[in-house]
Enzyme design. Structure first.
Site, PDB file in Angstrom:
ATOM      1  N   ASN A   8      -5.493   6.502   4.510  1.00  0.00           N
ATOM      2  CA  ASN A   8      -4.674   5.438   5.342  1.00  0.00           C
ATOM      3  C   ASN A   8      -3.070   5.866   4.453  1.00  0.00           C
ATOM      4  OD1 ASN A   8      -2.906   3.046   5.563  1.00  0.00           O
ATOM      5  ND2 ASN A   8      -4.708   2.457   6.572  1.00  0.00           N
ATOM      6  N   HIS A  11       1.154   2.754   3.399  1.00  0.00           N
ATOM      7  CA  HIS A  11       2.028   2.232   2.244  1.00  0.00           C
ATOM      8  C   HIS A  11       3.117   3.308   1.732  1.00  0.00           C
ATOM      9  CE1 HIS A  11       0.275  -1.337   2.675  1.00  0.00           C
ATOM     10  NE2 HIS A  11      -0.878  -1.264   2.562  1.00  0.00           N
ATOM     11  N   HIS A  44      -1.887   2.145  10.504  1.00  0.00           N
ATOM     12  CA  HIS A  44      -1.960   1.034  11.259  1.00  0.00           C
ATOM     13  C   HIS A  44      -0.944   0.655  11.882  1.00  0.00           C
ATOM     14  CE1 HIS A  44      -3.309  -3.463  10.984  1.00  0.00           C
ATOM     15  NE2 HIS A  44      -3.129  -3.093  12.405  1.00  0.00           N
ATOM     16  N   ARG A  46       1.052  -1.994  13.190  1.00  0.00           N
ATOM     17  CA  ARG A  46       1.171  -3.208  13.465  1.00  0.00           C
ATOM     18  C   ARG A  46       2.151  -3.844  14.252  1.00  0.00           C
ATOM     19  NH1 ARG A  46      -0.640  -7.143   9.918  1.00  0.00           N
ATOM     20  NH2 ARG A  46      -2.339  -6.347   8.334  1.00  0.00           N
ATOM     21  N   ARG A  50       5.711  -3.389  10.367  1.00  0.00           N
ATOM     22  CA  ARG A  50       6.356  -3.571   8.847  1.00  0.00           C
ATOM     23  C   ARG A  50       6.063  -2.369   8.236  1.00  0.00           C
ATOM     24  NH1 ARG A  50       1.383  -7.513   6.803  1.00  0.00           N
ATOM     25  NH2 ARG A  50       2.241  -8.772   8.191  1.00  0.00           N
ATOM     26  N   HIS A  51       5.334  -1.178   8.448  1.00  0.00           N
ATOM     27  CA  HIS A  51       5.325  -0.108   7.643  1.00  0.00           C
ATOM     28  C   HIS A  51       5.207   1.069   8.764  1.00  0.00           C
ATOM     29  CE1 HIS A  51       0.977  -1.084   8.558  1.00  0.00           C
ATOM     30  NE2 HIS A  51       0.708  -1.657   7.559  1.00  0.00           N
ATOM     31  N   GLU A  71      -5.114   2.563  13.597  1.00  0.00           N
ATOM     32  CA  GLU A  71      -5.921   1.124  13.733  1.00  0.00           C
ATOM     33  C   GLU A  71      -4.805   0.377  14.326  1.00  0.00           C
ATOM     34  OE1 GLU A  71      -5.795  -0.081   9.617  1.00  0.00           O
ATOM     35  OE2 GLU A  71      -7.326   1.309   9.186  1.00  0.00           O
ATOM     36  N   THR A 101      -2.614  -8.095   4.488  1.00  0.00           N
ATOM     37  CA  THR A 101      -3.221  -6.723   4.664  1.00  0.00           C
ATOM     38  C   THR A 101      -4.219  -7.349   5.864  1.00  0.00           C
ATOM     39  OG1 THR A 101      -4.712  -5.148   4.128  1.00  0.00           O
ATOM     40  CG2 THR A 101      -4.700  -7.289   2.820  1.00  0.00           C
ATOM     41  N   THR A 102      -5.194  -6.816   6.529  1.00  0.00           N
ATOM     42  CA  THR A 102      -6.286  -7.113   7.296  1.00  0.00           C
ATOM     43  C   THR A 102      -7.164  -7.904   6.513  1.00  0.00           C
ATOM     44  OG1 THR A 102      -5.652  -5.049   8.282  1.00  0.00           O
ATOM     45  CG2 THR A 102      -7.522  -6.466   9.309  1.00  0.00           C
ATOM     46  N   GLU A 152     -16.635  -0.177  11.665  1.00  0.00           N
ATOM     47  CA  GLU A 152     -16.220  -0.206  10.298  1.00  0.00           C
ATOM     48  C   GLU A 152     -16.460  -1.322   9.553  1.00  0.00           C
ATOM     49  OE1 GLU A 152     -12.571   1.787   9.563  1.00  0.00           O
ATOM     50  OE2 GLU A 152     -12.341   0.698   7.797  1.00  0.00           O
ATOM     51  N   HIS A 191     -11.743  -0.774   2.996  1.00  0.00           N
ATOM     52  CA  HIS A 191     -10.649  -1.869   2.529  1.00  0.00           C
ATOM     53  C   HIS A 191     -11.143  -2.167   1.013  1.00  0.00           C
ATOM     54  CE1 HIS A 191      -7.935  -5.248   2.702  1.00  0.00           C
ATOM     55  NE2 HIS A 191      -7.791  -4.927   3.853  1.00  0.00           N
ATOM     56  N   GLY A 213      -6.743   3.460   1.434  1.00  0.00           N
ATOM     57  CA  GLY A 213      -5.314   3.517   1.598  1.00  0.00           C
ATOM     58  C   GLY A 213      -4.430   3.130   0.476  1.00  0.00           C
ATOM     59  N   HIS A 214      -4.495   1.823   0.303  1.00  0.00           N
ATOM     60  CA  HIS A 214      -3.510   1.180  -0.762  1.00  0.00           C
ATOM     61  C   HIS A 214      -3.774   1.746  -2.301  1.00  0.00           C
ATOM     62  CE1 HIS A 214      -2.456  -1.907  -3.736  1.00  0.00           C
ATOM     63  NE2 HIS A 214      -1.133  -2.053  -2.825  1.00  0.00           N
TER      64      HIS A 214
HETATM   65  N1  PXP Z   1      -9.656   0.118   7.122  1.00  0.00           N
HETATM   66  C1  PXP Z   1      -9.320  -0.753   7.937  1.00  0.00           C
HETATM   67  C2  PXP Z   1      -9.740  -0.961   9.178  1.00  0.00           C
HETATM   68  C3  PXP Z   1      -7.932  -1.498   7.339  1.00  0.00           C
HETATM   69  O1  PXP Z   1      -7.329  -2.166   8.112  1.00  0.00           O
HETATM   70  C4  PXP Z   1      -7.479  -0.939   6.171  1.00  0.00           C
HETATM   71  C5  PXP Z   1      -6.102  -1.687   5.490  1.00  0.00           C
HETATM   72  O2  PXP Z   1      -5.175  -1.149   6.544  1.00  0.00           O
HETATM   73  C6  PXP Z   1      -8.120   0.059   5.229  1.00  0.00           C
HETATM   74  C7  PXP Z   1      -9.552   0.401   5.873  1.00  0.00           C
HETATM   75  C8  PXP Z   1      -7.994   0.403   3.990  1.00  0.00           C
HETATM   76  O3  PXP Z   1      -7.719  -0.513   3.354  1.00  0.00           O
HETATM   77  P1  PXP Z   1      -7.106  -0.253   1.691  1.00  0.00           P
HETATM   78  O4  PXP Z   1      -5.554  -0.059   2.141  1.00  0.00           O
HETATM   79  O5  PXP Z   1      -7.416  -1.685   0.887  1.00  0.00           O
HETATM   80  O6  PXP Z   1      -7.756   0.796   0.954  1.00  0.00           O
END
Ligand code: PXP
Length: 241
Positions: A8, A11, A44, A46, A50-51, A71, A101-102, A152, A191, A213-214
């Site tokens: 992802n 960021h 994603h 949004r 925002r990103h 997403e 975040t989600t 997921e 996540h 992602g993060h």
């Molecule tokens: N999966 C989904 C559906 C998400 O919304 C996110 C965060 O955008 C992630 C995975 C990835 O999460 P993280 O950025 O904490 O790794």
């Protein structure tokens, strides 16, 4: 069964947008992630942009050599965007403007009437639909009744917990994965995953894809994205045995 890694890149766009210019470019990040072993790219879009922006999605849909996973919230605007760009996959997530975040999964059971036509339209356009849900039997059953091909499972709680509580949450994830797979649903997870907590999740045999992602974008500051993705993929493969 192989385990894919979706990276992802949201960021990278967060950092870009802090200055309002064109750099760092999320598309370049996607290309480097692929060089490091990413099997897909997740972004994603949004509601508040925002990103990731609409232009980012158009460019990613255009240039990527691996599947794009969009997403999106369950809104008419996002549905129209998905149908225009036809990403390989769309993951429907809950979205609140005030969240960082989600937070938490979709209420697939409570939102059946909103989600059913959306799943149908996306699937009709040959976009593989996934529902981002909490690891509970109720949410998996709702995904079955919505005929979602993929779920997921949200690993945020697992990532935040420690000790016995984390073990218990891992059990919930594992049970939900088994139930989904038994019903013919492909299982993804994501996540809050990091080098330190990914192995027990990657070891769950029904899981086919992790979306991360993060942590990877943060780690890229120190070691570069290609290297961070390669290391994560290595940990996933090792956990899989
Ligand atoms: N999966 C989904 C559906 C998400 O919304 C996110 C965060 O955008 C992630 C995975 C990835 O999460 P993280 O950025 O904490 O790794």
């Amino acid at each position: 069964m192989t385990l894919r890694l979706g990276v992802n890149i949201d960021h990278v766009a967060t950092v870009r947008n802090a200055r309002g210019g064109a750099l760092p470019d999320p598309v370049r990040a996607a290309e480097l992630a692929v060089r490091g072993g990413a099997d897909g790219i997740t972004a994603h879009l949004r509601e508040d942009r925002r990103h990731i922006t609409d232009v980012d999605i158009a460019r990613l849909a255009d240039v990527l050599s691996v599947p794009l996973n969009l997403e999106m919230a369950a809104t008419d605007e996002m549905l129209a965007i998905a149908l225009r760009h036809r990403p390989h996959a769309a993951c429907i997530v809950p979205e609140k403007r005030e969240e960082r975040t989600t937070e938490g999964g979709l209420d697939a059971a409570g939102q059946h009437n909103v989600l059913a036509p959306m799943v149908r339209e996306l699937a009709g356009a040959r976009i593989r639909v996934s529902l981002f849900i909490e690891p509970s039997a109720e949410q998996v059953a709702a995904a079955v009744s919505l005929r979602a091909p993929v779920v997921e499972l949200h690993t945020g709680r697992y990532a935040d917990l420690s000790g016995e509580e984390r073990v218990e949450e891992l059990r919930r994830l594992s049970d939900a994965a088994a139930l989904a797979a038994k019903n013919g649903i492909e299982v993804h997870m994501g996540h809050g995953l990091t080098y330190d907590n990914v192995a027990p999740i990657a070891a769950i045999p029904q899981v086919r894809e992790l979306n991360i992602g993060h942590f990877l974008i943060g780690e890229a500051i120190f070691t570069g994205l290609e290297d961070a993705v390669r290391r994560m993929k290595g940990l996933m493969e090792a956990a899989r045995g």
